[in-house]
Design a protein around this motif. Structure first.
Motif, short mmCIF file in Angstrom:
data_model
loop_
_atom_site.label_atom_id
_atom_site.label_comp_id
_atom_site.label_asym_id
_atom_site.label_seq_id
_atom_site.Cartn_x
_atom_site.Cartn_y
_atom_site.Cartn_z
N VAL A 248 0.65 -1.07 0.24
CA VAL A 248 0.35 -0.02 0.12
C VAL A 248 0.99 1.44 -0.08
CG1 VAL A 248 -1.67 1.11 1.43
CG2 VAL A 248 -1.66 -1.47 1.37
N ASP A 249 1.73 1.16 1.17
CA ASP A 249 2.84 2.08 0.83
C ASP A 249 3.56 2.89 -0.50
OD1 ASP A 249 4.13 4.68 1.55
OD2 ASP A 249 6.28 2.87 3.04
N ALA A 250 3.68 1.88 -0.90
CA ALA A 250 4.83 1.04 -1.88
C ALA A 250 3.82 2.47 -3.43
CB ALA A 250 5.26 0.00 -3.01
N VAL A 251 2.70 1.23 -3.78
CA VAL A 251 1.46 2.25 -4.82
C VAL A 251 1.27 3.54 -3.93
CG1 VAL A 251 -0.72 1.46 -6.06
CG2 VAL A 251 0.84 -0.28 -5.23
N SER A 252 1.15 3.57 -3.33
CA SER A 252 0.71 5.75 -2.59
C SER A 252 1.50 6.26 -3.04
CB SER A 252 0.54 5.59 -1.09
OG SER A 252 1.35 5.13 -0.43
N ASP A 253 3.08 5.48 -3.04
CA ASP A 253 4.10 6.92 -3.34
C ASP A 253 4.15 7.68 -4.72
OD1 ASP A 253 5.08 6.75 -0.84
OD2 ASP A 253 6.13 5.49 -1.30
N TYR A 254 3.35 6.57 -5.91
CA TYR A 254 3.44 6.41 -7.05
C TYR A 254 1.54 7.34 -7.25
CZ TYR A 254 7.07 3.55 -7.87
OH TYR A 254 8.11 2.81 -8.28
N GLU A 255 1.46 7.66 -6.39
CA GLU A 255 0.30 9.08 -6.24
C GLU A 255 -0.94 7.95 -6.97
OE1 GLU A 255 0.36 12.54 -7.82
OE2 GLU A 255 2.21 12.93 -5.88
N ALA A 256 -1.08 6.88 -6.69
CA ALA A 256 -2.19 5.92 -7.08
C ALA A 256 -3.11 6.06 -6.74
CB ALA A 256 -2.55 4.66 -7.19
N ASP A 257 -4.45 6.51 -7.29
CA ASP A 257 -6.19 6.84 -6.32
C ASP A 257 -6.58 5.12 -5.62
OD1 ASP A 257 -6.75 9.32 -7.33
OD2 ASP A 257 -6.20 8.32 -9.43
N PHE A 258 -6.39 4.05 -6.38
CA PHE A 258 -5.94 2.81 -6.35
C PHE A 258 -5.09 1.31 -6.04
CE2 PHE A 258 -10.72 4.31 -8.27
CZ PHE A 258 -11.54 3.99 -7.32
N VAL A 259 -5.26 0.45 -5.51
CA VAL A 259 -4.60 -0.15 -4.67
C VAL A 259 -5.69 -1.77 -4.94
CG1 VAL A 259 -4.80 0.06 -3.05
CG2 VAL A 259 -2.67 -1.21 -3.76
N VAL A 260 -4.77 -2.93 -6.05
CA VAL A 260 -5.95 -3.49 -5.89
C VAL A 260 -4.55 -4.91 -5.39
CG1 VAL A 260 -7.87 -5.20 -7.58
CG2 VAL A 260 -6.87 -2.95 -8.10
N PHE A 261 -5.65 -5.63 -4.26
CA PHE A 261 -4.92 -7.25 -4.29
C PHE A 261 -6.04 -8.71 -4.57
CE2 PHE A 261 -3.44 -4.11 -1.15
CZ PHE A 261 -1.81 -4.72 -0.57
N PRO A 262 -4.74 -9.26 -4.62
CA PRO A 262 -5.76 -10.22 -5.66
C PRO A 262 -6.71 -11.27 -4.65
CG PRO A 262 -2.96 -10.24 -5.88
CD PRO A 262 -3.65 -9.82 -4.81
N GLU A 263 -7.49 -12.30 -5.47
CA GLU A 263 -8.34 -13.75 -4.23
C GLU A 263 -6.95 -14.03 -3.42
OE1 GLU A 263 -11.46 -16.34 -5.54
OE2 GLU A 263 -10.42 -16.24 -6.92
N PHE A 264 -8.33 -14.45 -2.23
CA PHE A 264 -7.40 -15.82 -1.36
C PHE A 264 -5.62 -15.07 -0.94
CE2 PHE A 264 -11.02 -18.23 -2.28
CZ PHE A 264 -11.99 -17.50 -1.11
N PHE A 265 -5.24 -13.69 -1.31
CA PHE A 265 -3.91 -13.50 -0.71
C PHE A 265 -3.65 -13.34 0.54
CE2 PHE A 265 -6.53 -9.90 0.70
CZ PHE A 265 -5.20 -9.98 2.23
#
Length: 506
Positions: A248-265
């Motif tokens: 979440v931190d890594a993706v937010s550093d790119y100023e993303a609007d959405f971060v998506v995790f997989p099924e049954f991660f």
């Protein structure tokens, strides 16, 4: 032969002599129909940017005149005199919502140069720049006098639309994406050629935003981050959450609007219940779901990113479901329950399917969520598209390349069919000590419709297969609006509703 120069610009008071000459020629069948100089001056004073001229070699040979109105005050039953305030134009309201076209003409000596189209394009651009809902106008049907004894105005309009009859005004309006809202009677009583009838025409501004909020703005470009998650053993919930927060931190550093995790991660946590049979083990994993949802919601706020939490098992009224959460960055959250559990989920775990098919509002448009197998059923996506879905998020978990390709190819089809973006995120790696979770295969991707404005492959971005990583991609929601309205093919608009339909039973 000297080259011609054509210019589209604002009309000025100095243009009146040329304007009158061209209008008299354009309305030769309506003698005495031309705008007086004082009337033109009044329009220019009231709304200068709405009065548009087209010139050939410096001579005004056509124009498009308009005012802004609060359309609700007039409705669809009005006359030309009423909409113009009996030519006083006191109906012009700079804070109105509709650009009303009160005149368009081109000198017949200069026709064949697509000058009228240039005027219409300029008027559309003005409507978009002013953020108005659209353009409305009353249109003549000058060829109707030839058919008045054979058919009603409505029948005439239908035949013009179907290109069985040519009308110099209405045919042009149809070619410029106007629709006929209704037939007006006595709109222009002196228009003998149209037998006093007119068409009420409308063009919709696809870029219109009802509430332009400078704080909670509606984004055009949306940045999506996909987590291609490596399955590995963790030191309990704390270890798993540490890895979740890292991504979440890594993706937010790119100023993303959405971060998506997989099924049954979160399947690695099922190792704790490995001594149990599969159905009991998955229910053991479900005990962590509420805590994970709370942590995801906290991360969404603290890292300022909307999170699609992948999916997790949950027990509701003693029934097992596969649930995905949307945790918004404003602190609110919502959920989607997988509609179609796979045969193995039913056989091994006794999983049930959900029954709520809908879209979710976010600060970046309307989104849909489907979990893995769901995307292989086109009806779900079509129902969500009917509700305005712009981006479909698909967390998935597949063990073989065959299974992955089913998800991938179906997801790409959904993007084309429904004129939307589809983002898929899956797990990679192995969990040799966790029952039913031995192998994973994935290549996460952001997929697009297929038209000139999009990548020729229909792939905005994708991951390296079977490698833990993130994918970050920008998608443009305005391109979807343009596709809906002007695409080479328009799958949503061209559905044969007279022949078939897709609808919810409950």
């Amino acid at each position: 032969m000297a080259e011609e120069t054509i210019e589209v610009r604002h009309l000025t008071e100095k243009d009146y002599k040329d304007l009158k000459e061209s209008m008299v020629s354009a309305y030769a069948d309506m003698q005495g129909s031309y705008w007086r100089e004082g009337t033109i001056q009044r329009l220019i004073d009231l709304f200068p940017e709405g009065q548009i001229a087209v010139t050939v070699n410096g001579k005004v040979v056509g124009c498009a005149l308009a005012i802004i109105v609060d359309y609700e005050k007039f409705g669809d039953d009005h006359t030309y005199e009423q909409i113009t305030g009996y030519y006083t134009f006191n109906t012009h309201n700079p804070k109105g919502d509709t650009l009303y076209g009160i005149e368009v003409f081109v000198n017949p000596d200069y026709r064949g140069k697509r000058l009228a189209r240039r005027l219409y394009d300029a008027r559309k651009a003005l409507c978009e720049n002013l953020n108005l809902e659209g353009i409305v106008a009353g249109g003549r049907i000058p060829n109707y006098e030839k058919y008045a004894d054979k058919m009603s105005p409505r029948e005439y309009i239908e035949k013009v639309h179907d290109k069985e009859i040519y009308d110099p005004t209405l045919t042009f309006q149809f070619s410029n994406d106007f629709i006929v809202k209704k037939v007006l009677r006595n709109y222009l009583p002196n228009d003998a050629a149209s037998k006093g009838f007119a068409t009420l025409l409308q063009w919709f501004n696809i870029y219109y935003e009802k509430d332009r909020d400078t704080i909670r703005y509606n984004k055009s470009t949306v940045r999506i981050g996909l987590v291609q998650w490596q399955m590995r053993t963790y030191s309990g919930m704390a270890g798993l959450l540490q890895q979740v927060e890292f991504f979440v931190d890594a993706v937010s550093d790119y100023e993303a609007d959405f971060v998506v995790f997989p099924e049954f991660f979160n399947a690695p946590l099922m190792l704790e219940f490995n001594q149990l049979d599969p159905a009991a083990a998955i229910r053991g994993l479900a005990k962590y779901t509420e805590q994970l949802r709370e942590e995801f919601s906290r991360f969404a706020v603290s890292y300022n990113v909307n999170i699609i939490t992948g999916s997790m098992p949950i027990v509701i009224d003693e029934q097992l479901y596969n649930i995905s959460y949307l945790c918004r960055r404003d602190g609110t959250w919502d959920h989607y329950t997988k509609i179609h559990p796979t045969p193995s989920e039913v056989y091994s775990w006794g999983m049930k399917g959900g029954s709520d098919i809908r879209v979710f509002d976010t600060d970046c448009g309307k989104i849909g969520i489907q979990v893995c197998y769901d995307v292989e059923f086109p009806e779900l996506s079509r129902l969500q598209a009917q509700q305005g879905m712009q981006i479909l998020f698909v967390p998935f978990l597949t063990d073989t390349q065959n299974g992955y390709n089913r998800v991938r190819f179906c997801a790409q089809a959904r993007a084309i069919e429904n004129e939307c973006y589809v983002a898929i995120a899956g797990c990679v790696g192995n969990l040799p000590r966790v029952n039913n979770m031995d192998l994973q295969y994935a290549q996460s991707a952001v997929l697009t419709p297929s038209d000139f404005a999009f990548p020729v492959t229909g792939i905005k971005a994708d991951a390296t297969p079977n490698t833990e990583m993130i994918v970050v991609a920008d998608v443009d929601l305005v391109l979807l609006k343009e596709l809906h309205a002007f695409g080479s093919v328009q799958t949503l608009k061209d559905m044969r509703h007279d022949l078939y339909e897709v609808k919810l039973k409950k």
